[in-house]
Design a protein around this motif. Structure first.
Motif, PDB file in Angstrom:
ATOM      1  N   ALA A   1       0.830  -1.217   0.000  1.00 22.49           N
ATOM      2  CA  ALA A   1       0.000   0.000   0.000  1.00 22.49           C
ATOM      3  C   ALA A   1       0.860   1.262   0.000  1.00 22.49           C
ATOM      4  O   ALA A   1       0.473   2.285  -0.558  1.00 22.49           O
ATOM      5  CB  ALA A   1      -0.936  -0.003   1.206  1.00 22.49           C
TER       6      ALA A   1
ATOM      7  N   ASP B   1       2.259   1.091  -7.079  1.00 22.28           N
ATOM      8  CA  ASP B   1       1.207   1.823  -7.786  1.00 22.28           C
ATOM      9  C   ASP B   1       0.035   0.909  -8.155  1.00 22.28           C
ATOM     10  O   ASP B   1      -1.088   1.372  -8.294  1.00 22.28           O
ATOM     11  CB  ASP B   1       1.786   2.433  -9.066  1.00 22.28           C
ATOM     12  CG  ASP B   1       2.951   3.359  -8.756  1.00 22.28           C
ATOM     13  OD1 ASP B   1       2.719   4.420  -8.169  1.00 22.28           O
ATOM     14  OD2 ASP B   1       4.116   2.969  -9.046  1.00 22.28           O
ATOM     15  N   TRP B   2       0.358  -0.358  -8.365  1.00 26.06           N
ATOM     16  CA  TRP B   2      -0.635  -1.339  -8.792  1.00 26.06           C
ATOM     17  C   TRP B   2      -0.480  -2.616  -7.973  1.00 26.06           C
ATOM     18  O   TRP B   2       0.632  -2.979  -7.588  1.00 26.06           O
ATOM     19  CB  TRP B   2      -0.415  -1.749 -10.268  1.00 26.06           C
ATOM     20  CG  TRP B   2      -0.932  -0.822 -11.307  1.00 26.06           C
ATOM     21  CD1 TRP B   2      -0.392   0.377 -11.699  1.00 26.06           C
ATOM     22  CD2 TRP B   2      -2.078  -1.036 -12.158  1.00 26.06           C
ATOM     23  NE1 TRP B   2      -1.138   0.906 -12.718  1.00 26.06           N
ATOM     24  CE2 TRP B   2      -2.168   0.070 -13.027  1.00 26.06           C
ATOM     25  CE3 TRP B   2      -3.025  -2.073 -12.257  1.00 26.06           C
ATOM     26  CZ2 TRP B   2      -3.182   0.182 -13.992  1.00 26.06           C
ATOM     27  CZ3 TRP B   2      -4.027  -1.956 -13.223  1.00 26.06           C
ATOM     28  CH2 TRP B   2      -4.101  -0.840 -14.069  1.00 26.06           C
TER      29      TRP B   2
ATOM     30  N   ARG C   1      -3.504   2.425   2.521  1.00 26.58           N
ATOM     31  CA  ARG C   1      -3.024   3.313   1.459  1.00 26.58           C
ATOM     32  C   ARG C   1      -2.901   4.730   2.018  1.00 26.58           C
ATOM     33  O   ARG C   1      -3.880   5.269   2.551  1.00 26.58           O
ATOM     34  CB  ARG C   1      -4.011   3.296   0.287  1.00 26.58           C
ATOM     35  CG  ARG C   1      -3.558   4.117  -0.909  1.00 26.58           C
ATOM     36  CD  ARG C   1      -2.387   3.469  -1.615  1.00 26.58           C
ATOM     37  NE  ARG C   1      -2.116   4.085  -2.911  1.00 26.58           N
ATOM     38  CZ  ARG C   1      -1.023   3.811  -3.630  1.00 26.58           C
ATOM     39  NH1 ARG C   1      -0.116   2.944  -3.193  1.00 26.58           N
ATOM     40  NH2 ARG C   1      -0.831   4.383  -4.792  1.00 26.58           N
TER      41      ARG C   1
ATOM     42  N   LEU D   1      -4.629   2.884  -4.910  1.00 28.71           N
ATOM     43  CA  LEU D   1      -3.858   1.767  -5.472  1.00 28.71           C
ATOM     44  C   LEU D   1      -4.681   1.146  -6.607  1.00 28.71           C
ATOM     45  O   LEU D   1      -5.835   0.762  -6.397  1.00 28.71           O
ATOM     46  CB  LEU D   1      -3.610   0.753  -4.356  1.00 28.71           C
ATOM     47  CG  LEU D   1      -2.749  -0.464  -4.647  1.00 28.71           C
ATOM     48  CD1 LEU D   1      -1.318  -0.069  -5.021  1.00 28.71           C
ATOM     49  CD2 LEU D   1      -2.729  -1.383  -3.419  1.00 28.71           C
TER      50      LEU D   1
END
Ligand SMILES: *Cc1c(COP(=O)(O)O)cnc(C)c1O
Length: 243
Positions: free
Chosen positions: A95, A99-100, A117, A124
């Protein structure tokens, strides 16, 4: 571009993507290349970045963070994708640093990633991983669980649910490769329709299929429906075989 082994591999992968897009009438702008850098060094990532690649995939949280830390000058230029199995004690690191994530397989992991996050970061970007073969030994949510998991993940503020990911059974038979990807695409379309009905904005954002690797990216392209973003995750064909 200098003619290094990496550039040679990259040109070959791009040529395969172009050829398959032409053959199967898929818009090349809908296909993006995720360079799977697991087991390769930060220097390999730097070389790939110099050749223009921006998206990198890692299977182990700490290995990915170590590479990010080793490339401070590229911070903010690269997008890091977590593609491996994720235990709940590692969700905070994903988190905070990635980015993914392509490998959400249960509600608890989705909830923790969203909660952890950082508020100042963009959500995310997330895919739910599907166990397309339904074998209990394999990672991913079972096909019957996918819709409920997506409906849940779509409501979480720290995530932006983007689509589905799968790692099908390896097979050299292109018809079998395509059948497995087709099963994922059918589930994707059904899930997108449900999201659209229940949650139109989440349905509109759900536009990604993460499928296809070094050995089967043509089959993934062949099965990609219109208006969908395909992410092919390629390791060996770019960086060479992993020891
Ligand atoms: C290792 C890996 C890849 C890349 O596989 P190659 O066959 O080397 O292209 C793609 N996706 C996932 C989830 C992986 O773990």
């Amino acid at each position: 571009m200098p003619d290094t082994p990496f550039i040679h591999n990259l040109n070959a992968v791009n040529a395969r993507i172009q050829r398959a897009c032409h053959q199967f009438q898929v818009d090349p702008a809908c296909v993006s290349l995720l360079a799977v850098s697991k087991t390769f060094s930060a220097q390999h990532v730097r070389e790939a970045a110099q050749a223009g690649l921006r998206d990198f995939g890692e299977n182990y949280v700490q290995e990915g963070i170590d590479k990010m830390t080793a490339l401070p000058d590229l911070r903010g230029q690269l997008r890091w994708h977590f593609i491996g199995p994720l235990q709940s004690n590692k969700t905070k690191d994903v988190a905070h640093h990635f980015d993914w994530i392509h490998s959400i397989e249960r509600e608890k992991i989705a909830q923790r990633l969203s909660d952890q996050r950082p508020k100042e970061s963009a959500p995310l970007q997330a895919c739910v991983q599907v166990n397309v073969s339904g074998e209990s030994s394999k990672s991913g949510a079972l096909p019957a669980e996918v819709e409920a998991l997506c409906l849940f993940a779509a409501t979480l503020p720290g995530l932006s649910l983007r689509g589905l990911m799968a790692i099908p059974e390896p097979t050299p038979d292109m018809a079998q490769q395509r059948a497995q990807f087709r099963a994922l695409v059918q589930l994707y379309e059904k899930t997108k329709a449900t999201l659209m009905r229940e949650h139109a904005s989440a349905g509109a954002r759900f536009d990604v299929l993460s499928m296809g690797m070094s050995a089967d990216l043509e089959s993934a392209i062949a099965e990609t429906p219109p208006r969908t973003q395909l992410i092919v995750r390629v390791g060996t064909a770019l960086f060479g075989s992993r020891s």
